[in-house]
Design an enzyme around this catalytic site. Sequence first.
Site, PDB file in Angstrom:
ATOM      1  N   ASN A 400       0.830  -1.202   0.000  1.00  0.00           N
ATOM      2  CA  ASN A 400       0.000   0.000   0.000  1.00  0.00           C
ATOM      3  C   ASN A 400       0.871   1.262   0.000  1.00  0.00           C
ATOM      4  O   ASN A 400       0.976   1.944  -1.017  1.00  0.00           O
ATOM      5  CB  ASN A 400      -0.930  -0.018   1.210  1.00  0.00           C
ATOM      6  N   ASP A 401       1.515   1.545   1.120  1.00  0.00           N
ATOM      7  CA  ASP A 401       2.262   2.798   1.233  1.00  0.00           C
ATOM      8  C   ASP A 401       3.404   2.900   0.224  1.00  0.00           C
ATOM      9  O   ASP A 401       3.738   3.984  -0.227  1.00  0.00           O
ATOM     10  CB  ASP A 401       2.817   2.944   2.655  1.00  0.00           C
ATOM     11  N   VAL A 402       3.988   1.753  -0.153  1.00  0.00           N
ATOM     12  CA  VAL A 402       5.152   1.797  -1.044  1.00  0.00           C
ATOM     13  C   VAL A 402       4.763   2.053  -2.497  1.00  0.00           C
ATOM     14  O   VAL A 402       5.622   2.189  -3.355  1.00  0.00           O
ATOM     15  CB  VAL A 402       5.991   0.500  -0.966  1.00  0.00           C
ATOM     16  N   ALA A 441       0.926   2.862   7.507  1.00  0.00           N
ATOM     17  CA  ALA A 441       1.214   4.224   7.942  1.00  0.00           C
ATOM     18  C   ALA A 441      -0.068   5.025   8.153  1.00  0.00           C
ATOM     19  O   ALA A 441      -0.019   6.168   8.567  1.00  0.00           O
ATOM     20  CB  ALA A 441       2.108   4.918   6.917  1.00  0.00           C
TER      21      ALA A 441
END
Lengths: 474, 103
Positions: A400-402, A441
């Site tokens: 997700n965040d990456v 995050a």
Amino acid sequence: MLITYLLDLLYLIAAITFVVGLKQLSHPDTARRGNQLAAIGMALAVLGTLLMHPAAPSSDSSARTLKLALLYTALGLGGFIGWRAAYKVKMTAMPQMVSLFNGLGGGCAALLAIAEMKLQYIQHHPTATGMILVLFTMFFGAVSLTGSLLAYAKLEDLVKDSAITLPRHGLVNMILVFIILGLIGYTVWGAGDAGLTWGLILFAVALLYGFSFVAPIGGADMPVVISVLNSCTGLTAAAAGIIYDNLIMLVGGILVGASGSILTILMCKAMNRSLTNVLVGNFGGGGAAAAGKTAGDQTVKEINLTDAAVLLNYSQSVAIVPGYGLAVAQAQKICKELDDLLESNGVEVRYAIHPVAGRMPGHMNVLLAEADVPYNKLFDLEEANEFLAKTDVVVVVGANDVVNPAAKDDPSSPIYGMPVLEVWEAKNVIVMKRSMKSGYAGIENDLFYHPKTKMLFGDAKDTLIKLSSEVKAL
Amino acid sequence: MEAILQFLHDNLLMVYLLIFSILLGIEVISKVPAVLHTPLMSGANAIHGVVLVGAIIVLFQARADDYWSLSVGFVAVVFGTLNVVGGFAVTDRMLEMFKKKKK
């Protein structure tokens, strides 16, 4: 006398194996050998101490039997549990295991310092330098113990960040630091013979500080915290080495302290964040507050399994972006199966691995290697960003965040500036996700609403199994 | 100032050792691919388990009738051994996965 010289020689050999072992650990080809070499050195140092150290009780004393019995029981117990734990732990849970072992090392140092402190007060009034060293060892050991235990609990999802963070937590920590400094000063110079009691109070406050130090730091930053605590434990080992005039502890401890610090900086660089930012700014800890803009009225496009299978099977090149979701679902093997199926139909499959995919840098590579994905199909961030634009389909599995475009184009986002995989440059993006929940995050991801993106909801493993059978049926 | 110089003079070899060990630790690690960050941290983690040596010495030095110190030393040795054995074993398990597959 000669036997002590022999022990010195063993320590020297052990020190060399530590240095060479660390060096070899930093190259993929020699890493395993390096670890084994250092382990052999450690065995020499420990066995040598057991058999030859001048402090060992002489052969005719009755204390000898008791102490040796205690020692061998402790060694056996620790060795057995450590070995079992290391071999039973799932590869996905490895980061927290490392944290746990680190904490125990810190605990060992702290206890050693307590026993040494008591001994010093019994025998004579300790010198200021001696006391400072003992208290230093005790303080960092204790912080490393409770800090690592909390990091462990966070990674295991046993505690929620918000539940243990106080308002103005930074201030609380600052006050604790001043209390600790005061206690150290008073114990060393003011307390006289009551120093032992004050030392124990310091120990209790240090334990509390370890918790408090890690509490406000978000779960996503735990790898950096573990690395910091790791070098902390290294420094305590070195300080203990000075107390006992023991060169192997000094060299081993300093090596870990120094290399651990460098490693921490390298990790921060991989995430494009500064160390202070990690330790002071509570990234991911703020939860809702950290979420940039809400995506309330945007819509997502779903894709069904058959369409996804067709899309994959008739493309030239596919890139898989694995994330922690893939790891927790234990879906590496089935992912590799889908990869084989596609390859046999002439599709080129590559893996794009973000440095912090999984829970620690390099974690994902280990997990994929465990599933027999060949090393040369794994590409790091820079290589991947070069071929992603020319890739037909990108499959994001539990990441997700990456892959969040906000890191590139939204300066208000807390992850702005972090290097990400630019999957939106590819022709199509399929995102496999359990739900629309935000990532580790706690930040919204615009990728899911991107015109090129199609969502495939469900458990990663389940979806991959179904997807493979759809591809097989084509 | 004089005290500092005196300290330096008395512990000169130790100070040299300290500084060179720090430089060595930095130099040895400085070029490491991100793939190896986790195993390397784990390996370093096992190496600081050398504090176990200190725990053994503590247990040696404790008086035979001082049960308090003996128990503290005992727990310290258990913790230290866990750190060393577990640390090296878990690192080895990770690195086992990095076997080169030649195809």
